[in-house]
Write a protein that holds these residues in place. Structure first.
Motif, PDB file in Angstrom:
ATOM      1  N   SER A  18      44.272  45.436  54.530  1.00  0.00           N
ATOM      2  CA  SER A  18      44.644  44.184  53.867  1.00  0.00           C
ATOM      3  C   SER A  18      43.670  43.053  54.167  1.00  0.00           C
ATOM      4  CB  SER A  18      46.057  43.772  54.285  1.00  0.00           C
ATOM      5  OG  SER A  18      46.129  43.564  55.688  1.00  0.00           O
ATOM      6  N   ALA A  19      43.039  43.065  55.355  1.00  0.00           N
ATOM      7  CA  ALA A  19      42.094  42.001  55.706  1.00  0.00           C
ATOM      8  C   ALA A  19      40.904  41.999  54.762  1.00  0.00           C
ATOM      9  CB  ALA A  19      41.631  42.178  57.151  1.00  0.00           C
ATOM     10  N   ILE A  20      40.439  43.174  54.379  1.00  0.00           N
ATOM     11  CA  ILE A  20      39.293  43.290  53.472  1.00  0.00           C
ATOM     12  C   ILE A  20      39.677  42.811  52.078  1.00  0.00           C
ATOM     13  CG2 ILE A  20      37.665  44.914  52.420  1.00  0.00           C
ATOM     14  CD1 ILE A  20      37.970  46.631  54.955  1.00  0.00           C
ATOM     15  N   VAL A  21      40.856  43.209  51.623  1.00  0.00           N
ATOM     16  CA  VAL A  21      41.327  42.807  50.292  1.00  0.00           C
ATOM     17  C   VAL A  21      41.507  41.292  50.227  1.00  0.00           C
ATOM     18  CG1 VAL A  21      43.160  43.062  48.582  1.00  0.00           C
ATOM     19  CG2 VAL A  21      42.469  45.024  49.957  1.00  0.00           C
ATOM     20  N   ASN A  22      42.136  40.717  51.257  1.00  0.00           N
ATOM     21  CA  ASN A  22      42.373  39.269  51.276  1.00  0.00           C
ATOM     22  C   ASN A  22      41.064  38.489  51.290  1.00  0.00           C
ATOM     23  OD1 ASN A  22      45.122  39.742  51.333  1.00  0.00           O
ATOM     24  ND2 ASN A  22      45.290  39.541  53.548  1.00  0.00           N
ATOM     25  N   ALA A  23      40.081  38.999  52.026  1.00  0.00           N
ATOM     26  CA  ALA A  23      38.785  38.317  52.092  1.00  0.00           C
ATOM     27  C   ALA A  23      38.071  38.375  50.747  1.00  0.00           C
ATOM     28  CB  ALA A  23      37.915  38.954  53.180  1.00  0.00           C
ATOM     29  N   ALA A  24      38.137  39.514  50.074  1.00  0.00           N
ATOM     30  CA  ALA A  24      37.509  39.648  48.754  1.00  0.00           C
ATOM     31  C   ALA A  24      38.159  38.704  47.747  1.00  0.00           C
ATOM     32  CB  ALA A  24      37.613  41.092  48.266  1.00  0.00           C
ATOM     33  N   GLU A  25      39.474  38.626  47.790  1.00  0.00           N
ATOM     34  CA  GLU A  25      40.199  37.736  46.879  1.00  0.00           C
ATOM     35  C   GLU A  25      39.824  36.272  47.133  1.00  0.00           C
ATOM     36  OE1 GLU A  25      44.793  36.890  45.318  1.00  0.00           O
ATOM     37  OE2 GLU A  25      44.443  38.048  47.159  1.00  0.00           O
ATOM     38  N   ALA A  26      39.687  35.906  48.416  1.00  0.00           N
ATOM     39  CA  ALA A  26      39.321  34.530  48.758  1.00  0.00           C
ATOM     40  C   ALA A  26      37.912  34.193  48.270  1.00  0.00           C
ATOM     41  CB  ALA A  26      39.418  34.330  50.266  1.00  0.00           C
ATOM     42  N   SER A  27      36.993  35.151  48.343  1.00  0.00           N
ATOM     43  CA  SER A  27      35.634  34.929  47.840  1.00  0.00           C
ATOM     44  C   SER A  27      35.649  34.712  46.330  1.00  0.00           C
ATOM     45  CB  SER A  27      34.719  36.107  48.192  1.00  0.00           C
ATOM     46  OG  SER A  27      34.298  36.051  49.540  1.00  0.00           O
ATOM     47  N   CYS A  28      36.438  35.515  45.626  1.00  0.00           N
ATOM     48  CA  CYS A  28      36.572  35.341  44.171  1.00  0.00           C
ATOM     49  C   CYS A  28      37.081  33.939  43.845  1.00  0.00           C
ATOM     50  CB  CYS A  28      37.525  36.391  43.603  1.00  0.00           C
ATOM     51  SG  CYS A  28      36.849  38.053  43.470  1.00  0.00           S
ATOM     52  N   ASP A  29      38.067  33.483  44.613  1.00  0.00           N
ATOM     53  CA  ASP A  29      38.638  32.151  44.377  1.00  0.00           C
ATOM     54  C   ASP A  29      37.598  31.062  44.604  1.00  0.00           C
ATOM     55  OD1 ASP A  29      41.074  33.269  43.774  1.00  0.00           O
ATOM     56  OD2 ASP A  29      41.943  32.938  45.765  1.00  0.00           O
ATOM     57  N   VAL A  70      38.674  47.552  44.761  1.00  0.00           N
ATOM     58  CA  VAL A  70      38.358  48.032  43.412  1.00  0.00           C
ATOM     59  C   VAL A  70      39.620  48.139  42.565  1.00  0.00           C
ATOM     60  CG1 VAL A  70      37.416  49.950  42.065  1.00  0.00           C
ATOM     61  CG2 VAL A  70      36.291  49.253  44.185  1.00  0.00           C
ATOM     62  N   SER A  71      40.667  48.733  43.119  1.00  0.00           N
ATOM     63  CA  SER A  71      41.895  48.945  42.342  1.00  0.00           C
ATOM     64  C   SER A  71      42.573  47.626  41.988  1.00  0.00           C
ATOM     65  CB  SER A  71      42.858  49.859  43.104  1.00  0.00           C
ATOM     66  OG  SER A  71      43.280  49.252  44.313  1.00  0.00           O
ATOM     67  N   ASP A  72      42.423  46.612  42.851  1.00  0.00           N
ATOM     68  CA  ASP A  72      42.991  45.286  42.565  1.00  0.00           C
ATOM     69  C   ASP A  72      42.064  44.441  41.700  1.00  0.00           C
ATOM     70  OD1 ASP A  72      45.089  46.066  44.119  1.00  0.00           O
ATOM     71  OD2 ASP A  72      44.668  44.730  45.803  1.00  0.00           O
ATOM     72  N   ASP A  73      40.921  45.019  41.310  1.00  0.00           N
ATOM     73  CA  ASP A  73      39.952  44.384  40.420  1.00  0.00           C
ATOM     74  C   ASP A  73      39.338  43.118  41.016  1.00  0.00           C
ATOM     75  OD1 ASP A  73      38.450  44.414  38.078  1.00  0.00           O
ATOM     76  OD2 ASP A  73      39.820  43.068  37.016  1.00  0.00           O
ATOM     77  N   HIS A  74      39.134  43.102  42.319  1.00  0.00           N
ATOM     78  CA  HIS A  74      38.369  42.008  42.932  1.00  0.00           C
ATOM     79  C   HIS A  74      36.875  42.298  42.820  1.00  0.00           C
ATOM     80  CE1 HIS A  74      42.082  40.351  44.222  1.00  0.00           C
ATOM     81  NE2 HIS A  74      42.301  41.225  45.184  1.00  0.00           N
ATOM     82  N   ALA A  75      36.508  43.570  42.654  1.00  0.00           N
ATOM     83  CA  ALA A  75      35.115  43.964  42.462  1.00  0.00           C
ATOM     84  C   ALA A  75      35.078  45.305  41.756  1.00  0.00           C
ATOM     85  CB  ALA A  75      34.374  44.051  43.790  1.00  0.00           C
ATOM     86  N   ARG A  76      34.014  45.514  40.975  1.00  0.00           N
ATOM     87  CA  ARG A  76      33.886  46.805  40.293  1.00  0.00           C
ATOM     88  C   ARG A  76      33.327  47.868  41.220  1.00  0.00           C
ATOM     89  NH1 ARG A  76      34.023  50.975  39.623  1.00  0.00           N
ATOM     90  NH2 ARG A  76      33.454  52.340  37.897  1.00  0.00           N
ATOM     91  N   TYR A  77      32.425  47.464  42.122  1.00  0.00           N
ATOM     92  CA  TYR A  77      31.817  48.418  43.058  1.00  0.00           C
ATOM     93  C   TYR A  77      31.935  47.887  44.479  1.00  0.00           C
ATOM     94  CZ  TYR A  77      29.638  50.169  38.772  1.00  0.00           C
ATOM     95  OH  TYR A  77      29.416  50.661  37.507  1.00  0.00           O
ATOM     96  N   GLN A 123      38.756  59.838  46.570  1.00  0.00           N
ATOM     97  CA  GLN A 123      39.651  59.039  45.726  1.00  0.00           C
ATOM     98  C   GLN A 123      38.979  58.646  44.408  1.00  0.00           C
ATOM     99  OE1 GLN A 123      42.846  58.586  46.589  1.00  0.00           O
ATOM    100  NE2 GLN A 123      42.397  59.806  48.427  1.00  0.00           N
ATOM    101  N   GLY A 124      37.861  59.286  44.103  1.00  0.00           N
ATOM    102  CA  GLY A 124      37.206  59.035  42.819  1.00  0.00           C
ATOM    103  C   GLY A 124      36.306  57.816  42.784  1.00  0.00           C
ATOM    104  N   GLU A 125      36.024  57.192  43.937  1.00  0.00           N
ATOM    105  CA  GLU A 125      35.102  56.058  44.005  1.00  0.00           C
ATOM    106  C   GLU A 125      33.923  56.435  44.889  1.00  0.00           C
ATOM    107  OE1 GLU A 125      35.055  53.387  42.299  1.00  0.00           O
ATOM    108  OE2 GLU A 125      37.008  53.523  41.341  1.00  0.00           O
ATOM    109  N   PHE A 126      33.010  55.505  45.122  1.00  0.00           N
ATOM    110  CA  PHE A 126      31.858  55.818  45.951  1.00  0.00           C
ATOM    111  C   PHE A 126      31.273  54.541  46.549  1.00  0.00           C
ATOM    112  CE2 PHE A 126      30.297  54.855  41.774  1.00  0.00           C
ATOM    113  CZ  PHE A 126      29.057  54.229  41.948  1.00  0.00           C
ATOM    114  N   VAL A 127      30.501  54.709  47.620  1.00  0.00           N
ATOM    115  CA  VAL A 127      29.783  53.592  48.232  1.00  0.00           C
ATOM    116  C   VAL A 127      28.515  53.375  47.407  1.00  0.00           C
ATOM    117  CG1 VAL A 127      28.706  52.684  50.321  1.00  0.00           C
ATOM    118  CG2 VAL A 127      30.665  54.234  50.512  1.00  0.00           C
TER     119      VAL A 127
END
Length: 243
Positions: A150-161, A194-201, A222-226
């Motif tokens: 969750s820390a990574i997701v929250n940080a990505a969302e904050a950057s988008c904002d 990726v699944s929350d659409d904060h980034a495509r890659y 899981q069908g994604e990649f680095v």
């Protein structure tokens, strides 16, 4: 600086608008057809960073510049705006930033909205932000190290904002040394970005080959990649040549 900026208002002297249009940069991706890369493509394989935007130690000045400061290599927000616009118009659209420089992300917010992107207007800037090393972040912010997916997701969302975008092209995770929750939490966080659409890659910064391979296996399952692994390399620093 020279021409290349188009005017958004009427009333120009006859022919002046046409001259500005001729001088404006042409966005050409000379590396578009290269086949030695994954599906994440950086136009012309070049980009620029915001790491020193707003940093007084690098020469940034808030407000107008005096002639002496200009001669000394100082710069201000107007200079950053002009540089951003010129790069975008001339084929360098990839912008690397990080929450470690939140002012840089805030500047990007304004520049992406206000600047003329020329022939690249349909696509605009290709932005990426970075989840910093949690231990360095803890020291800087005087807080506990961030942990879990969750820390990574929250940080990505904050950057988008901060940048005023709904999603980034790429979100990278800096080598955490040791991440609380392990590689599984790290991978789950990147997958959720990726699944929350904060980034495509998603990608990494400074990951060792061993850590990169471990993370790649988990994402591939899981069908994604680095998509990326950013590291230092130059004519004077070739220690990462094996990467």
């Amino acid at each position: 600086s020279g021409g290349g900026l188009t005017s958004g208002s009427g009333g120009d002297p006859e022919g002046e608008g046409e001259e500005e249009e001729e001088n404006r940069g042409l966005f050409v991706d000379w590396c578009e057809d290269y086949d030695d890369e994954n599906e994440f493509h950086i136009p012309n394989r070049m980009g620029f960073t915001t790491s020193e935007w707003g940093d007084a130690r690098a020469g940034f000045v808030a407000g107008k510049l005096k002639k002496k400061e200009r001669r000394g290599g100082k710069f201000n927000k107007a200079d950053l705006r002009k540089a951003y616009e010129k790069l975008q118009q001339n084929g360098v659209s990839f912008v690397e930033t990080s929450e470690s420089n939140s002012l840089g992300e805030a500047f990007l917010n304004k520049f992406m909205d206000e600047c003329d992107h020329g022939d690249n207007s349909d696509r605009g800037a290709l932005v990426t932000s970075t989840f910093p090393n949690p231990w360095k972040h803890a020291i800087k912010s005087r807080s506990l190290p961030r942990r879990g997916a969750s820390a990574i997701v929250n940080a990505a969302e904050a950057s988008c904002d901060r940048m005023g975008v709904s999603s980034m092209a790429l979100y990278q995770v800096q080598n955490p040394w040791y991440y609380v929750g392990g590689t599984t939490a790290l991978a789950d966080g990147m997958l959720d970005v990726v699944s929350d659409d904060h980034a495509r890659y998603v990608g990494g910064v400074g990951l060792s080959l061993t850590k990169l391979a471990r993370l790649q296996r988990k994402l591939r399952a899981q069908g994604e990649f680095v998509a990326t692994n950013q590291f230092e390399f130059s004519l004077t620093s070739r220690k990462n040549l094996a990467m």
